[in-house]
Write a protein that holds these residues in place. Structure first.
Motif, short mmCIF file in Angstrom:
data_model
loop_
_atom_site.label_atom_id
_atom_site.label_comp_id
_atom_site.label_asym_id
_atom_site.label_seq_id
_atom_site.Cartn_x
_atom_site.Cartn_y
_atom_site.Cartn_z
N VAL A 283 0.83 -1.20 0.00
CA VAL A 283 0.00 0.00 0.00
C VAL A 283 0.87 1.25 0.00
N ILE A 284 1.93 1.24 0.80
CA ILE A 284 2.82 2.39 0.88
C ILE A 284 3.50 2.64 -0.47
N TYR A 285 3.93 1.55 -1.13
CA TYR A 285 4.55 1.73 -2.44
C TYR A 285 3.54 2.24 -3.47
N ASP A 286 2.31 1.76 -3.40
CA ASP A 286 1.28 2.23 -4.33
C ASP A 286 1.06 3.73 -4.20
N VAL A 287 1.13 4.24 -2.97
CA VAL A 287 0.99 5.68 -2.74
C VAL A 287 2.18 6.42 -3.38
N LEU A 288 3.38 5.89 -3.19
CA LEU A 288 4.57 6.51 -3.78
C LEU A 288 4.52 6.48 -5.30
N ALA A 289 3.96 5.41 -5.86
CA ALA A 289 3.93 5.24 -7.32
C ALA A 289 2.78 5.98 -7.98
N GLN A 290 1.88 6.56 -7.21
CA GLN A 290 0.68 7.19 -7.77
C GLN A 290 0.98 8.27 -8.80
N PRO A 291 1.96 9.17 -8.56
CA PRO A 291 2.24 10.19 -9.59
C PRO A 291 2.65 9.59 -10.93
N MET A 292 3.44 8.52 -10.90
CA MET A 292 3.85 7.87 -12.15
C MET A 292 2.67 7.15 -12.80
N LEU A 293 1.89 6.42 -12.01
CA LEU A 293 0.75 5.68 -12.55
C LEU A 293 -0.27 6.62 -13.18
N VAL B 30 10.84 1.10 0.46
CA VAL B 30 9.96 2.27 0.56
C VAL B 30 9.40 2.39 1.98
N THR B 31 9.01 1.27 2.57
CA THR B 31 8.49 1.27 3.94
C THR B 31 9.56 1.72 4.92
N LEU B 32 10.80 1.29 4.69
CA LEU B 32 11.90 1.70 5.56
C LEU B 32 12.14 3.20 5.44
N LEU B 33 12.05 3.73 4.23
CA LEU B 33 12.20 5.17 4.02
C LEU B 33 11.08 5.93 4.74
N ALA B 34 9.85 5.43 4.62
CA ALA B 34 8.73 6.07 5.31
C ALA B 34 8.90 6.00 6.83
N ALA C 102 7.49 16.92 0.09
CA ALA C 102 6.08 17.07 -0.26
C ALA C 102 5.92 17.87 -1.56
N PHE C 103 6.70 18.92 -1.71
CA PHE C 103 6.66 19.72 -2.94
C PHE C 103 7.06 18.87 -4.14
N CYS C 104 8.07 18.03 -3.94
CA CYS C 104 8.52 17.14 -5.01
C CYS C 104 7.42 16.14 -5.38
N TYR C 105 6.77 15.57 -4.39
CA TYR C 105 5.75 14.54 -4.64
C TYR C 105 4.50 15.12 -5.29
N PHE C 106 3.98 16.22 -4.73
CA PHE C 106 2.69 16.74 -5.18
C PHE C 106 2.78 17.66 -6.40
N VAL C 107 3.92 18.32 -6.58
CA VAL C 107 4.04 19.28 -7.67
C VAL C 107 4.99 18.80 -8.76
N PHE D 180 15.04 6.83 -8.74
CA PHE D 180 14.75 8.18 -9.22
C PHE D 180 14.05 9.00 -8.13
N VAL D 181 13.05 8.40 -7.49
CA VAL D 181 12.29 9.10 -6.47
C VAL D 181 13.17 9.49 -5.29
N MET D 182 14.02 8.58 -4.83
CA MET D 182 14.88 8.87 -3.69
C MET D 182 15.87 9.99 -4.03
N THR D 183 16.41 9.98 -5.26
CA THR D 183 17.32 11.04 -5.68
C THR D 183 16.61 12.39 -5.68
N MET D 184 15.40 12.42 -6.21
CA MET D 184 14.64 13.67 -6.27
C MET D 184 14.22 14.14 -4.88
#
Length: 255
Positions: A43-53, A77-81, A126-131, A160-164
């Motif tokens: 579920v956590i990964y699905d949330v992270l992948a939502q912008p790409m999907l 991803v869960t460990l990062l969260a 948050a700015f990176c994820y939402f915008v 890519f996501v972790m770098t950004m």
């Protein structure tokens, strides 16, 4: 202080450091266990992948090319969260370790800086994820030919996501860096204003190196960096003004 006393002090510091590190790691592991049980890594990964999907064609999914990738990537991803959720505790442990060696005025400055740097780092993510992700992925998708069906690999996407996240998190720390440079006397507000042009050029160079090779993502990193630099100058100028007024009041009381 004798050599024996110095050695005992050094060992006691090492023991204290080990204790603080263990508490920090334990806090991350506890949060990881909770998130692993609910809502779960998938579920956590699905949330992270939502912008790409959201930018992929209808019905298209991401792919996993490795044998254990479908398990390891959601766990990472869960460990990062977990680290982000436990970050206040981790920072508190670092604060508790160095606090006994700080002066009173340094302690008053350190706590607000720790709190604000945490908030700014999370704000950058948050700015990176939402915008940024929404804008960049949509921009890239518009250039994909009709003969191609994009199917990003989940491990490449995570890297890519972790770098950004790291790039934008650090970028949002610019006001803190500016304030510290002025507060420690390494530079002045006037000097920071003089080099404004070099900072703008440097911001776009950094954005070109860190972000993907497209104008949109580069601008979305460089523009906040420049704005946050100006915000840092404003706060640093305000702090120096307050210090000058405080010193002036102290001299008047002494006289």
């Amino acid at each position: 202080m004798t050599q024996e006393q110095s050695g005992d002090t050094f060992i006691s510091h090492l023991v204290e450091l080990r204790s603080r590190l263990m508490r920090a790691v334990l806090s991350v592991l506890v949060v990881f266990f909770v998130l692993f049980m609910y809502p779960g890594p998938s579920v956590i990964y699905d949330v992270l992948a939502q912008p790409m999907l959201a930018s992929l064609p209808q019905g298209t999914r991401m792919i996993a090319t490795g044998v254990i990738t479908p398990f390891m990537v959601p766990v990472k991803v869960t460990l990062l969260a977990s680290f982000m959720v436990a970050l206040p505790i981790v920072l508190y442990q670092g604060w508790a370790f160095v606090a006994p060696g700080l002066y009173k005025h340094e302690k008053r400055l350190a706590l607000p800086l720790i709190f604000s740097s945490t908030v700014l780092f999370i704000a950058g993510m948050a700015f990176c994820y939402f915008v940024v992700f929404k804008t960049v992925f949509h921009f890239i998708a518009t250039f994909a030919p009709d003969s191609i069906t994009p199917a990003p690999d989940i491990e490449a996407y995570l890297n890519f996501v972790m770098t950004m996240f790291l790039a934008f998190g650090i970028t949002f720390e610019v006001p803190i860096a500016v304030i510290l440079l002025v507060k420690t006397g390494m530079t002045s507000v006037a000097k920071l204003r003089e080099i404004r042009g070099y900072v703008i050029v440097g911001a776009f160079i950094i954005a070109a190196v860190v972000t993907p090779p497209d104008v949109v993502s580069q601008f979305l990193l460089a523009a906040p960096l420049c704005l946050l630099y100006e915000l840092g100058i404003i706060f640093a100028s305000f702090m120096k003004k307050r210090e000058a007024e405080s010193d002036s009041d102290s001299r008047e009381l002494e006289s």
